[in-house]
Design an enzyme around this catalytic site. Structure first.
Site, PDB file in Angstrom:
ATOM      1  N   GLU A 231       0.810  -1.226   0.000  1.00  0.00           N
ATOM      2  CA  GLU A 231       0.000   0.000   0.000  1.00  0.00           C
ATOM      3  C   GLU A 231       0.847   1.283   0.000  1.00  0.00           C
ATOM      4  OE1 GLU A 231      -2.712  -0.647   3.267  1.00  0.00           O
ATOM      5  OE2 GLU A 231      -4.086  -1.754   1.979  1.00  0.00           O
TER       6      GLU A 231
ATOM      7  N   GLU B 187      -6.736  -7.749  -0.952  1.00  0.00           N
ATOM      8  CA  GLU B 187      -7.154  -7.811   0.457  1.00  0.00           C
ATOM      9  C   GLU B 187      -8.597  -7.353   0.567  1.00  0.00           C
ATOM     10  OE1 GLU B 187      -4.874  -5.431   3.182  1.00  0.00           O
ATOM     11  OE2 GLU B 187      -2.965  -6.032   2.321  1.00  0.00           O
TER      12      GLU B 187
ATOM     13  N   GLU C  24      -3.278  -5.080  15.328  1.00  0.00           N
ATOM     14  CA  GLU C  24      -4.395  -5.570  14.520  1.00  0.00           C
ATOM     15  C   GLU C  24      -5.058  -6.816  15.104  1.00  0.00           C
ATOM     16  OE1 GLU C  24      -2.361  -5.570  10.588  1.00  0.00           O
ATOM     17  OE2 GLU C  24      -3.620  -3.821  10.228  1.00  0.00           O
TER      18      GLU C  24
ATOM     19  N   HIS D 292      -8.730  -7.523  14.326  1.00  0.00           N
ATOM     20  CA  HIS D 292      -9.129  -7.585  12.915  1.00  0.00           C
ATOM     21  C   HIS D 292      -9.566  -9.015  12.593  1.00  0.00           C
ATOM     22  CE1 HIS D 292      -8.977  -7.106   8.582  1.00  0.00           C
ATOM     23  NE2 HIS D 292      -8.689  -5.823   8.733  1.00  0.00           N
TER      24      HIS D 292
HETATM   25  C1  GAL Z   1      -4.467  -2.979   4.931  1.00  0.00           C
HETATM   26  C2  GAL Z   1      -3.038  -3.462   5.088  1.00  0.00           C
HETATM   27  C3  GAL Z   1      -2.970  -4.744   5.885  1.00  0.00           C
HETATM   28  C4  GAL Z   1      -3.823  -4.639   7.115  1.00  0.00           C
HETATM   29  C5  GAL Z   1      -5.223  -4.266   6.728  1.00  0.00           C
HETATM   30  C6  GAL Z   1      -6.185  -4.155   7.877  1.00  0.00           C
HETATM   31  O1  GAL Z   1      -4.549  -1.642   4.606  1.00  0.00           O
HETATM   32  O2  GAL Z   1      -2.443  -3.682   3.839  1.00  0.00           O
HETATM   33  O3  GAL Z   1      -1.640  -5.025   6.194  1.00  0.00           O
HETATM   34  O4  GAL Z   1      -3.287  -3.652   7.946  1.00  0.00           O
HETATM   35  O5  GAL Z   1      -5.208  -3.026   6.084  1.00  0.00           O
HETATM   36  O6  GAL Z   1      -7.473  -3.804   7.459  1.00  0.00           O
END
Ligand code: GAL
Length: 661
Positions: free
Chosen positions: A152, A308, A356, A359
């Site tokens: 990103e 993702e 995280e 998550h």
């Molecule tokens: C993305 C990132 C991941 C993780 C994810 C969580 O932006 O690439 O590594 O952090 O968000 O939602």
């Protein structure tokens, strides 16, 4: 593009895999579960720099060797990442000049990722070294199917204001303008007497007392995109010295405003995107569809990869809502319907440590005796059935103009109203089109518009002369154009086009705007002869070739045109000078414009049914709270094996995909 698609068959299914956070006996369970779910591709090593290079120049690949070998033995491919978005702690200590500095001059801290300056020569050298070591070691590894550079770009460190960045910015300006006189002319520096005597005098747009030069701000945004692209190129070209597998990086369309992805698209072998549902929205599935359509458009219509998304809640929204039963499936299949050849998640197994840990993941903290795991396994089965869509294209008759430079410039300070927001207008039109079951492409205003029956330009504030001519030629040749207010106002330097607004579009629209009349915060105006309301904006439109279709019934422009229509050559150009309400106003008008342009679409379906054609596959996704029967459908149900002969019923919250005869 070398070797794309990456897998021998079918769609890619998997996610970010971070086994380094777990003991090895968990890895064995991981690959067993991956097979159970039908996972065939995982992103590996994305934050591993400090693990594979624990001391500068000392590499330890033992763990990564074992992980890749294990994946290979289980028949799971790796999307091998370069770890450069998270420099090791030693790097930060040893190279303090590489630290990220924000607009206010704060040096940002470590203990996090993305904490580096993209223009730092030390970062460039260190990242090139680790990528060289990685590429040399794994170029021929049988598990590796593709390369995932960094993570990103530009999300957390889009702009750096440190002395190194300032110097790089000045070099970039010298390159762009040649002499400082050209820069002064472009930025209009006679204003406030801010004329530069040399490039050395230019500072990045750091926090200033008041009203920064907008040309300076725009060029700094452009420079910053180039700085990140340069980082990507360095790594991509290093990898290419060792192997010719596809190389990509994960974009964040449309939620990383500073990155101009039209520019980025040419750099990657396959466009890959990360998208997270904005669960605070009333209809997050519409923003998801928009993201997918924009990603496909950035990919030039070619299949792309969903790199993702999430199985359930994220951890960074104010309120992180879990997805309801069936919601993940609808989300994933909407991306596939709109051109993705993969369904990847962040992440495979939920983390126990760090930022995280709340998550969601494919394997949640709750383990496999969970609804989420059962849905993950079922989704894997769906994706196997959908193997036949791989590589197929999505056709669109309508295009929406999207230009990142215009997005940036529209939202600089000191515009006529704080309510002028680029995405507000784009999303209003997109939502109306989605609810009319119309699939759209997004286009840069200088793109070839000839494939489209209708082009919609919502708040295309910044529009250079050449793209404006492109729109003009499109209409003359028979195209239909719909433009909303505050479009065509400035050129690529944020300089107002001479004469009455909208300078760049005056001729094609056949109108001249005498004065802007932004509305108060909750003020509305009424349009006649149909009863619609407008918000945000009103303006005094003078007809100059167009005719008025609707007038303002009240407000500052009562009795003057609100919506106009201009016949030009073989085409038609519409202009809408207020933010029409989403219901009868916008959809009512759009319905007439779509009919006039001859845009085909199904009628009589609830506006909560998502309907998309991908090649010969018809995707029907029911976001509503009742079953929906769609008529005129004949073919084979790909997910349910049913034979559809004239109609298909989509259960509440369900998805039907029909391979048509
Ligand atoms: C993305 C990132 C991941 C993780 C994810 C969580 O932006 O690439 O590594 O952090 O968000 O939602």
């Amino acid at each position: 593009m070398p070797g794309y698609p990456v897998l021998p068959e079918g769609l890619a299914y998997g996610g970010d895999y971070n086994p380094e956070q777990w003991p090895e006996d968990v890895w064995r369970e991981d690959v067993r579960l991956m097979r159970e779910a039908g996972v065939n591709l995982v992103t590996v090593g994305v934050f591993n720099w400090g693990l594979i290079e624990p001391e500068e120049g000392e590499y330890d690949f033992a763990r990564l060797d074992r992980i890749l070998d294990l994946l290979h033995s289980a028949g799971v491919y790796a999307d091998l990442a370069t770890p450069t978005s998270s420099p090791p702690t030693w790097f930060r200590r040893r190279y303090p000049g590489s630290r990220l500095v924000d607009r206010e001059g704060h040096v940002l801290g470590g203990g996090s990722r993305h904490s580096f300056c993209p223009s730092s020569p030390d970062y460039a050298a260190a990242s090139e070294r680790v990528v060289t070591a990685l590429a040399r070691r794994y170029a021929g590894h049988p598990a590796v199917a593709m390369w995932h550079v960094h993570n990103e770009y530009g999300w957390a460190n889009a702009h750096c204001y440190c002395p190194t960045s300032a110097e790089a910015f000045r070099a970039w300006l010298r390159d762009r303008y040649g002499d400082v006189g050209a820069l002064n002319a472009a930025w209009g520096t006679t204003f406030w007497g801010l004329t530069y005597g040399s490039f050395e005098e230019v500072e990045p747009p750091v926090a200033a007392p008041v009203g920064l030069l907008t040309g300076l701000q725009l060029d700094f945004m452009r420079f910053s995109v180039d700085a990140h692209i340069a980082c990507f190129r360095r790594e991509r070209d290093t990898i290419r010295r060792f192997c010719d597998l596809p190389v990509t990086t994960n974009f964040m369309i449309p939620n990383c405003k500073p990155m101009d992805y039209w520019r980025w698209a040419a750099e990657v072998d396959v466009v890959a995107n990360d998208h997270y549902l904005d669960s605070g929205r009333a209809y997050p599935q519409i923003e998801l569809a928009m993201a997918a359509d924009l990603t496909r458009s950035v990919a030039g219509g070619r299949p792309w990869m969903l790199m993702e998304h999430s199985t359930g809640a994220v951890n960074w929204q104010p309120r992180n809502l879990a997805k309801r039963p069936g919601e993940m499936r609808r989300n994933t299949l909407a991306h596939v319907a709109r051109g993705s050849d993969s369904a990847m998640f962040f992440q495979w197994r939920a983390s126990r440590y760090g930022a995280e840990k709340f998550h969601s993941a494919m394997v949640p903290h709750a383990g496999t005796d969970s609804r989420m795991w059962r849905e993950v396994v079922a989704l894997g089965a769906d994706l196997r059935e959908l193997a036949g869509v791989r590589g197929s294209r999505v056709a669109a008759e309508v295009a929406v103009v999207w230009d990142w430079e215009s997005y940036w410039a529209l939202e600089f300070e000191w515009r006529p109203s704080a309510d002028l927001r680029f995405r507000e207008r784009v999303e209003a039109y997109y939502e109306a089109l989605w609810r009319e079951h119309v699939t759209v492409d997004f286009v840069h205003p200088s793109a070839d518009l000839s494939p489209y029956r209708l082009v919609v330009a919502p708040s295309s504030y910044l529009l250079g002369e050449a793209p404006a001519k492109n729109l003009h030629r499109y209409v003359e040749a028979g195209g239909h154009l719909l433009v909303s207010y505050f479009s065509g106002i400035v050129d690529e330097n944020d300089t107002i086009h001479a004469g009455p607004h909208p300078g760049a579009l005056r001729e094609v629209l056949g109108v001249a705007v005498e004065e802007f009349h932004p509305l108060r915060e909750h003020e509305t105006v009424t349009l006649e002869p149909f009863s619609a309301t407008g918000r945000i904006w009103s303006e005094r439109v003078r007809l100059a070739g167009a005719r008025a279709v609707h007038e303002f019934a009240d407000g500052p422009d009562a009795g003057h045109p609100a919506v106009t229509r201009h016949e030009l050559g073989a085409g038609t150009a519409w202009y809408v000078s207020t933010a029409l309400d989403a219901g009868s106003g916008l959809r009512g008008l759009l319905g007439r414009v779509l009919d006039g342009a001859g845009v085909s679409r199904p009628r009589g379906l609830p506006d909560t049914l998502e309907l998309v054609w991908r090649g010969d596959h018809l995707f029907l996704i029911n976001h509503g709270d009742a079953p929906v029967t769609v008529h005129g459908v004949t073919g084979t149900g790909v997910l349910d094996g049913a034979a559809y002969d004239g109609s298909a019923t989509v259960p509440t919250g369900g998805v039907v995909v029909v391979r048509t005869a």
